[in-house]
Design an enzyme around this catalytic site. Sequence first.
Site, mmCIF file in Angstrom:
data_model
loop_
_atom_site.group_PDB
_atom_site.id
_atom_site.type_symbol
_atom_site.label_atom_id
_atom_site.label_comp_id
_atom_site.label_asym_id
_atom_site.label_seq_id
_atom_site.Cartn_x
_atom_site.Cartn_y
_atom_site.Cartn_z
ATOM 1 N N TYR A 314 0.861 -1.195 0.000
ATOM 2 C CA TYR A 314 0.000 0.000 0.000
ATOM 3 C C TYR A 314 0.892 1.237 0.000
ATOM 4 O O TYR A 314 0.754 2.136 0.828
ATOM 5 C CB TYR A 314 -0.922 0.027 1.228
ATOM 6 C CG TYR A 314 -1.772 -1.216 1.416
ATOM 7 C CD1 TYR A 314 -3.015 -1.334 0.802
ATOM 8 C CD2 TYR A 314 -1.333 -2.269 2.216
ATOM 9 C CE1 TYR A 314 -3.803 -2.464 0.976
ATOM 10 C CE2 TYR A 314 -2.116 -3.412 2.396
ATOM 11 C CZ TYR A 314 -3.344 -3.496 1.771
ATOM 12 O OH TYR A 314 -4.114 -4.615 1.953
ATOM 13 N N ASP A 383 0.816 -0.679 5.441
ATOM 14 C CA ASP A 383 0.038 0.451 5.963
ATOM 15 C C ASP A 383 -1.315 0.455 5.245
ATOM 16 O O ASP A 383 -1.564 1.252 4.347
ATOM 17 C CB ASP A 383 0.807 1.756 5.702
ATOM 18 C CG ASP A 383 0.125 2.979 6.313
ATOM 19 O OD1 ASP A 383 -0.876 2.795 7.028
ATOM 20 O OD2 ASP A 383 0.590 4.102 6.059
ATOM 21 N N CYS A 410 -4.478 2.150 11.020
ATOM 22 C CA CYS A 410 -5.320 3.308 11.353
ATOM 23 C C CYS A 410 -6.640 2.859 11.971
ATOM 24 O O CYS A 410 -7.569 3.659 12.102
ATOM 25 C CB CYS A 410 -5.567 4.173 10.119
ATOM 26 S SG CYS A 410 -6.371 3.307 8.759
#
Length: 452
Positions: A314, A383, A410
């Site tokens: 990513y 990520d 996240c």
Amino acid sequence: MDKPNLKKNQKIDLEIQDLSYEGKGVAKVDDFTLFVDNALPNETVNAVITRINKNFGFARTLKVLKESPDRVHDIDAIYAQTGIAPLSHLKYDKQLEFKHNQVVTDMEKIGLKNVTVNDTVGMESPFNYRNKAQVPVRQINGKLTTGFYRRRSHDLVPMENFLIQDVKIDAEIIKVRDVLRKYKVRGYDEQNQKGQIRTIMVRRAYFTGEMMVVLVSRTRDISHYKDIAKEIMDNPEVKSLYLNVNSKNTNVIFGQEMTLLAGKKYIDDKILGHTYRISPRSFYQVNPVQTQKLYQMAIDKAELTGKENVVDAYSGIGTIGISLADKAKHVTGIEVIEDAVKDADQNAKLNNIENADFVVGKTEDVLNEWAKNNMSVDVLMVDPPRKGLANSLIDSLKNIKPKKIVYISCNPATLARDLSLLSDTYEIGDITPVDMFPMANHIESVVGLDLK
């Protein structure tokens, strides 16, 4: 158990027991859960019920009857009401505690009770940190007006100070608004699909001070656009001005058509000493101060010696891969968005990085191809978006078996799920939450995993 006799618009006194992952107060009425805006644990509030669902409901605080010592008074309640800063009524050290506890809770829920979660890494000054603003525009009382939506609505609340945005971005939005008003440009009328300017987007590079402005319009025909462009570009920090046309009745901000009106196609910024070119659609972390801490932590957890083949999954515009390239033998970035890969290639050249390349594709497909050809990965940096890793990628990782994985997350809930799925193959290191979004409920974390 029967649902208690609660109705919309009913006023009720509630004792707040906890905070939800969204930062709402949690109250119980006969074991029925209510999520309460602007309420903190150990408070008693008088609230009005705004919605009742089958298993839970929502309420809004009208008056705090018994107050928590952790409540903040000197910040306007509008920031919580609009959702810009839903935790702004909670002291900052307690926000950091809340985020730490959220990660711990998600790990324990999935059964990872022995994983160490470190204290949340916070900011010295947790305001005015955002380097990007996307501010909605509407026609109110005959005037083009900027502001933000009230929570769970499309009602615009006029605002000039956004609390968490770079102050120069706030000032630029006011300047652009006033230029558009001067030339009688109309704000968007969502209900009747009329008017012009829907959104003003401003990006400001923290380390170089360069700014980019994007006007998102329902139509491409804006009268006096040359005069408007000239006045916006009068600010020497504004290096790039675009017009984006989005004629669809949609919540998606950008349309397909993006036209450079003035200046250059990109702005430059720096992360950990490397320069990056940022275009209107580039994904770029919004908190420059915390991004450097997060990336440095991820690089430290990778424990690179200069001999490793690293995959940056990513990879976006290459920020992580380029940041660690000088510490690795070779870096391969994998990204599904073709334009981002082109940006990453450009950024590698810009920084004279010769040991990194970027490929278009899904990480699991590329890794499976590598496994077939007996290619090895020493370190995988990952990520992912909020939904976490696809099951097919988890399978690919167990197939190719990188010696080390560094996972930047996240979303602690999907992080917990993915760590649980990988725990039969990898030893899970300590998790460090990093507060990338002070005053908001989002939580970033970084963790290293070692092959068993």
